[in-house]
Design a protein around this motif. Structure first.
Motif, short mmCIF file in Angstrom:
data_model
loop_
_atom_site.label_atom_id
_atom_site.label_comp_id
_atom_site.label_asym_id
_atom_site.label_seq_id
_atom_site.Cartn_x
_atom_site.Cartn_y
_atom_site.Cartn_z
N GLY A 1 0.94 -1.06 0.01
CA GLY A 1 -0.06 -0.13 0.09
C GLY A 1 0.71 1.22 -0.01
O GLY A 1 0.63 2.15 -0.77
N ALA A 2 1.78 1.16 0.64
CA ALA A 2 2.69 2.42 1.06
C ALA A 2 3.64 2.36 -0.31
O ALA A 2 3.75 3.72 -0.79
N GLN A 3 3.74 1.54 -0.88
CA GLN A 3 4.42 1.31 -2.28
C GLN A 3 3.87 2.19 -3.34
O GLN A 3 4.35 3.22 -4.16
N LYS A 4 2.61 2.29 -3.15
CA LYS A 4 1.70 2.85 -4.31
C LYS A 4 2.00 4.24 -4.37
O LYS A 4 2.10 5.18 -5.05
N TYR A 5 1.84 4.80 -3.06
CA TYR A 5 1.95 6.26 -2.83
C TYR A 5 3.22 6.78 -3.00
O TYR A 5 3.40 7.83 -3.78
N MET A 6 4.09 5.99 -2.75
CA MET A 6 5.75 6.36 -2.72
C MET A 6 6.07 6.58 -4.27
O MET A 6 6.69 7.50 -4.87
N SER A 7 5.57 5.52 -5.12
CA SER A 7 5.81 5.63 -6.66
C SER A 7 5.22 6.76 -7.31
O SER A 7 5.88 7.13 -8.09
N ARG A 8 4.07 7.06 -6.54
CA ARG A 8 3.32 8.38 -7.36
C ARG A 8 4.23 9.55 -7.05
O ARG A 8 4.36 10.32 -8.02
N ILE A 9 4.60 9.72 -5.78
CA ILE A 9 5.37 11.01 -5.55
C ILE A 9 6.56 10.87 -6.33
O ILE A 9 6.83 12.02 -6.86
N GLN A 10 7.19 9.71 -6.37
CA GLN A 10 8.47 9.95 -7.17
C GLN A 10 8.17 10.11 -8.45
O GLN A 10 9.09 10.87 -9.33
N LYS B 1 5.94 11.81 -9.89
CA LYS B 1 5.56 13.64 -10.01
C LYS B 1 6.86 14.03 -10.12
O LYS B 1 7.18 15.05 -10.82
#
Lengths: 296, 237
Positions: free
Chosen positions: B193-202, B204
């Motif tokens: 779950g955290a992975q999804k958020y981190m990859s989105r931030i990256q 961007k």
């Protein structure tokens, strides 16, 4: 210190000449070449394993151990192939285990027979089983249940199909009859108007009428049960008039007594009768006016 | 499992705080040479130790996909205490650690001949097969001599973790590289779950970086009063 030595050795490996040599030898691969520490996860002390194996190995006669190493080899071999079995394909996997067990059985039983050891349990040998009789009974019941459920669903499906088919056939027959009637009338008209001299259309009357009349027996012509009941109750108007005479037989007649209405205490049904439907859902006039004014 | 092995002596509950070598002493007291020790952790994971007691090797496994004998889909039944036939996959002979495990399994699971509690006929067979670097165990009843089988219980999957040289301890002879502990597995699942958020931030951030700076300053009001000369306008029409 050991650490310093290892670091210095690493730097010597990374020196230019050595890298060039390695490249020439084709050992390096494209990308950043870092020296990774040997993964500490894998310990495979093969020699140690083999040694311990020898120490614990007991050379007992086969009869003591009864182990067989076998490849799954039976009639189902074409359905499974060793290299392709995906662990998540349950059916193939279980089939492979089953075949392996079968191969073992086929190998072991003759071997035991050759050693003249009985393998089959005789009918009169009663002993305690691993699963209790009660448990086995439940298992059997479950199987039977499954079986009946399948049969029931099959029956229902067939009935549905039959009804659809029957409806189709009925429509076809009706249309055919209508067509024939029309043709007959046309032919008669033509004859009357003098176009046709011969009366040969009368010869080709459908002979099925006899058969169909057999079908139209009295039983089939009776109306629905529901219809019959309603006819009895409401039909011919005057039937009700004579049914309210106060004779002995009518006084003794209990067929119109419903204990659910007359013997039970007025509980839920008594309260449920004034339908709490519309009146509760729709607010009264004053409320509606207020809401209207508030909206505006 | 106990009902299947007549040559088993059971000690149901054991230490929580004692060390593992206490098991060795218990086995010596009961005069047993092999031991299966099942331990459950966090009420979720079951580990099984299979050990040759005096000083032989031992192996630790993670038990997965356990189905007990009392499941109603298993229709077979066998004599209580009859000697089992053991069936092994050919893969067991291909590598040293599998052969060692095979030997341990043979010695543990096969009932000795003429054991007082054993029944004389052969009506069930254990299969051990290797798939996906795990050992799959099944127990079948032999219905007919020509090979038709029905499954009795239990069934489980053993994932080898380590093999030790001593009983319940000692130097490690083999460590399974494919083994991921259940804690790690759960950790990874939660991290997804955290992975999804981190990859989105990256993603961007990298877009920002790649966008580049505008090469020169332009004024958007520059072309408000652009008038086309009548000669050029005629070409369009």
């Amino acid at each position: 210190m050991d650490l310093d030595e290892s670091f210095s050795s690493e730097s010597s490996v990374d020196s230019d000449e050595e890298l060039q040599e390695a490249f020439a030898a084709g050992k390096l691969r494209p990308g950043l070449n870092l020296e990774l520490p040997a993964s500490s996860k894998t310990i495979n002390n093969t020699a140690g394993l083999n040694q311990t194996l020898l120490t614990i190995k007991k050379n007992l006669p086969w009869l003591e151990r009864l182990d067989v190493t076998s490849k799954p080899a039976t009639t189902h071999k074409d359905l499974i192939s060793q290299s392709e079995t995906d662990v998540h394909d349950d059916f193939k996997r279980e089939l492979r285990f089953y075949c392996q067990a079968q191969a073992t059985v086929l190998e072991a039983i003759p071997r035991l027979h050759s050693m003249s050891i009985p393998t089959k349990r005789p009918e009169d040998f009663f002993a305690q089983m691993a699963k209790s009789d009660d448990h086995m009974k439940r298992v059997r019941e479950k199987l039977v249940e499954k079986q009946t459920a399948i049969e029931r669903s099959e029956k229902a499906k067939k009935l549905r199909e039959l009804r659809k088919y029957g409806k189709k056939v009925q429509i076809e027959v009706i249309q055919k009859r209508q067509k024939e009637k029309k043709e007959m009338l046309d032919a008669v008209k033509k004859y009357r108007k003098g176009q046709k001299d011969k009366l040969d259309f009368l010869e080709n009357l459908p002979g099925e009428k006899k058969n169909s009349q057999n079908k139209k027996s009295a039983d089939n012509l009776r109306p629905n049960k529901k219809r019959e009941f309603k006819n009895k109750k409401f039909g011919f108007g005057g039937q009700k008039k004579r049914s309210k005479m106060n004779t002995k037989s009518s006084a003794l007649d209990m067929s119109e007594f419903n204990p659910n209405i007359n013997q039970k205490k007025p509980g839920k049904t008594g309260k449920g009768k004034p339908k709490p439907g519309n009146k509760n859902k729709r607010p009264g006039k004053a409320r509606r006016q207020k809401a209207k004014s508030r909206k505006k | 499992m106990r009902t299947l092995m007549p040559h088993a002596k059971s000690e149901s509950k054991m230490d929580k705080k004692d060390q593992l070598f206490v098991i060795n002493e218990m086995c010596e007291m009961r005069n047993c040479s092999k031991c299966i020790y099942l331990e459950a952790k966090k009420k979720q994971d079951l580990y099984m130790w299979l050990s040759n007691v005096p000083r032989g090797p031992s192996a630790k496994f993670l038990v997965e996909n356990l189905h007990t004998m009392s499941e109603l889909k298993m229709t077979g039944n066998c004599l209580k205490g009859s000697r089992p036939l053991l069936s092994f996959d050919q893969e067991f002979d291909k590598e040293a650690h599998w052969s060692l495990i095979k030997e341990l399994l043979i010695q543990t699971f096969s009932t000795p001949n003429h054991h007082p509690k054993s029944q004389p006929f052969f009506d069930h067979v254990y299969t051990f097969s290797i798939a996906d670097n795990r050992i799959w165990f099944r127990n079948y009843q032999i219905l007919e001599e020509d090979g038709s089988l029905a499954e009795i219980g239990p069934r489980f999957v053993l994932n080898p973790i380590r093999i030790f040289e001593g009983s319940f301890g000692g130097p490690t002879l083999f460590q399974n590289p494919h083994y991921v502990s259940p804690n790690d597995l759960r950790h990874l699942m939660r991290k997804r779950g955290a992975q999804k958020y981190m990859s989105r931030i990256q993603a961007k951030k990298s877009l920002e970086m790649r966008r580049g700076q505008p090469s020169y300053e332009t004024d958007p009001t520059d072309d408000v009063f652009v008038t086309i000369r009548p000669e050029d306008a005629e070409e369009d029409s």
